[in-house]
Design a protein around this motif. Structure first.
Motif, PDB file in Angstrom:
ATOM      1  N   ASP A 195       5.542   0.237  -1.026  1.00  0.00           N
ATOM      2  CA  ASP A 195       5.629   0.040   0.415  1.00  0.00           C
ATOM      3  C   ASP A 195       5.534  -1.465   0.633  1.00  0.00           C
ATOM      4  OD1 ASP A 195       5.724   0.435   3.125  1.00  0.00           O
ATOM      5  OD2 ASP A 195       3.739   1.355   3.320  1.00  0.00           O
ATOM      6  N   ASN A 211       0.847  -1.198   0.000  1.00  0.00           N
ATOM      7  CA  ASN A 211       0.000   0.000   0.000  1.00  0.00           C
ATOM      8  C   ASN A 211       0.881   1.247   0.000  1.00  0.00           C
ATOM      9  OD1 ASN A 211      -2.246   1.596   0.069  1.00  0.00           O
ATOM     10  ND2 ASN A 211      -2.526   1.451   2.284  1.00  0.00           N
ATOM     11  N   PRO A 212       1.136   1.846  -1.132  1.00  0.00           N
ATOM     12  CA  PRO A 212       0.452   1.598  -2.386  1.00  0.00           C
ATOM     13  C   PRO A 212       1.198   0.681  -3.352  1.00  0.00           C
ATOM     14  CG  PRO A 212       1.714   3.610  -2.536  1.00  0.00           C
ATOM     15  CD  PRO A 212       1.974   3.024  -1.172  1.00  0.00           C
TER      16      PRO A 212
END
Ligand code: GDP
Ligand code: MN
Length: 372
Positions: A202, A189-190
């Motif tokens: 991430d 995320n993302p």
């Protein structure tokens, strides 16, 4: 065991999940050198095992190596949500077209892994689920069947058509990570849509504490833990940091969970889970209170103890011993073995216990909100 972003990245890379080029830095000079090697703007990312670093100021863009050095100087040595920043990940900055969410966790009701996707990534997925439930898709993966293409088609039916194939490839790799490392959660995320395709910007990887030992970790660096959680473990305490502002201490996981529930029900937000276990002596209780004090996020401490083999007088002694380091109000509910002695010890220190858990929760919530 929650891995740091850079450790999760290492695992992603091994599994063939694309990530932007980057290196670690532990000093401003190193950050500058890494930025120069990478070329162009970079993103400096604080390596701490807590979420929401972006919002908390732990993710910074630097246009030049000199600027990377200045930002690193500001970030290193500071604390992010109470955790000291000692290591930075410096990655080549990416131009993002869109941000998506992709994660796998265990869904406890069907008792199966569940794959979760949202085209609204980069933000808290729980928030997206609350505000735009149609923007979060989930499919369960029966572990004996695996990840059949029809499940992926269903999951990515809410994804932009041109990204579905690439998202599916990424999901298959992420599921292989989830299984191989026996994770309780993997999350990207993302997932960033870029000119060069999808990138994992991430990495959040939580390995189940009961994973089977194996050589899958060979060559990977030691996992980092929240230093307070590690210290608690060494002292025989189960401590889990949560996001709220009401510190909780109790004996027995069930009672502590019930206390968290009551506080939530009363409109408060717990700052932690902390179980002192059975038969705790004053020193262990004192240590527990100190941990809550040092986590530096609680505005009030609620102690809820049901004395059985744990003696209320020992608990009271531990609380009183620790009040020196505590700058926040304490609400205590004590009942059971040696209750009278315990209450006397508290009274001598000017602490008035409450009689019930409900009362304790209500008082703690009122104090956290600034009442008396
Ligand atoms: P988190 O806040 O702890 O989840 O940290 P992330 O690594 O997810 O970063 C937070 C946000 O910073 C992302 O959702 C992106 O919007 C942004 N971000 C991170 N890396 C880059 C990058 O290379 N380029 C751009 N433009 N934004 C980035
Ligand atoms: Mn993130």
């Amino acid at each position: 065991m929650r891995l740091l972003e850079w450790q999760g990245r290492e695992i992603f890379q091994r599994a063939g999940i694309p990530v932007p080029p980057g290196e670690l830095a532990t000093s401003p000079e190193e950050a500058q050198a890494v930025a120069a090697r990478l070329g162009g703007p970079v993103v400096l990312k604080a390596q701490v095992p807590v979420g929401g670093r972006g919002k908390a100021g732990g993710i910074k863009l630097a246009a030049t190596p000199a600027q990377a050095r200045e930002i690193a100087k500001d970030l290193l040595g500071t604390k992010l949500k109470g955790v000291p920043v000692e290591v930075l990940l410096v990655v080549k900055a990416t131009e993002i077209r869109s941000e998506h969410y992709l994660g796998i966790t265990i869904d406890r009701s069907p008792r199966q892994p569940v794959l979760i996707y949202s085209p609204s990534g980069g933000v808290d997925i729980e928030e997206v689920a609350k505000i735009h439930p149609a923007k979060v898709a989930k499919v369960a993966i029966p572990p004996l069947e695996g990840l059949y293409p029809f499940r992926l088609r269903r999951l990515f039916s809410i994804a932009p058509a041109e990204l579905r194939r690439e998202l599916s490839r990424m999901a298959v790799k992420l599921y292989s990570v989830f299984q191989k490392y026996e994770c309780s959660l993997v999350e990207i995320n993302p997932v960033a849509e870029t000119e060069a395709g999808l990138l994992a910007l991430d990495a959040k990887v939580i390995i189940d504490d009961d994973h089977r030992p194996g050589d899958q970790f060979a060559g990977l660096s030691e996992a980092a833990e929240d230093p307070l959680e590690a210290e608690a473990k060494a002292a025989g305490l189960s401590f889990v940091r949560l996001a709220g502002d009401i510190g909780i201490i109790g004996n027995g996981a069930g009672l502590v969970m019930a206390t968290l529930d009551l506080v939530t029900l009363a409109g408060g937000r717990p700052a932690n889970f902390l179980d002192i276990g059975g038969g705790a002596r004053a020193e262990r209780v004192q240590k527990a209170v100190e941990l809550v004090a040092r986590s530096a996020q609680a505005k009030v401490l609620l102690v809820n103890v049901f004395g059985g083999i744990t003696r209320c007088d020992e608990v009271a002694r531990g609380i009183v011993e620790a009040t020196g380091v505590l700058e926040i109000p304490v609400v205590v509910r004590l009942t059971g073995t040696n209750e009278r002695e315990g209450k006397e010890i508290l009274a001598r220190a000017g602490l008035v216990p409450v009689d019930t858990m409900e009362e304790g929760a209500a008082r703690a919530v009122a104090l956290a909100k600034g009442g008396t």
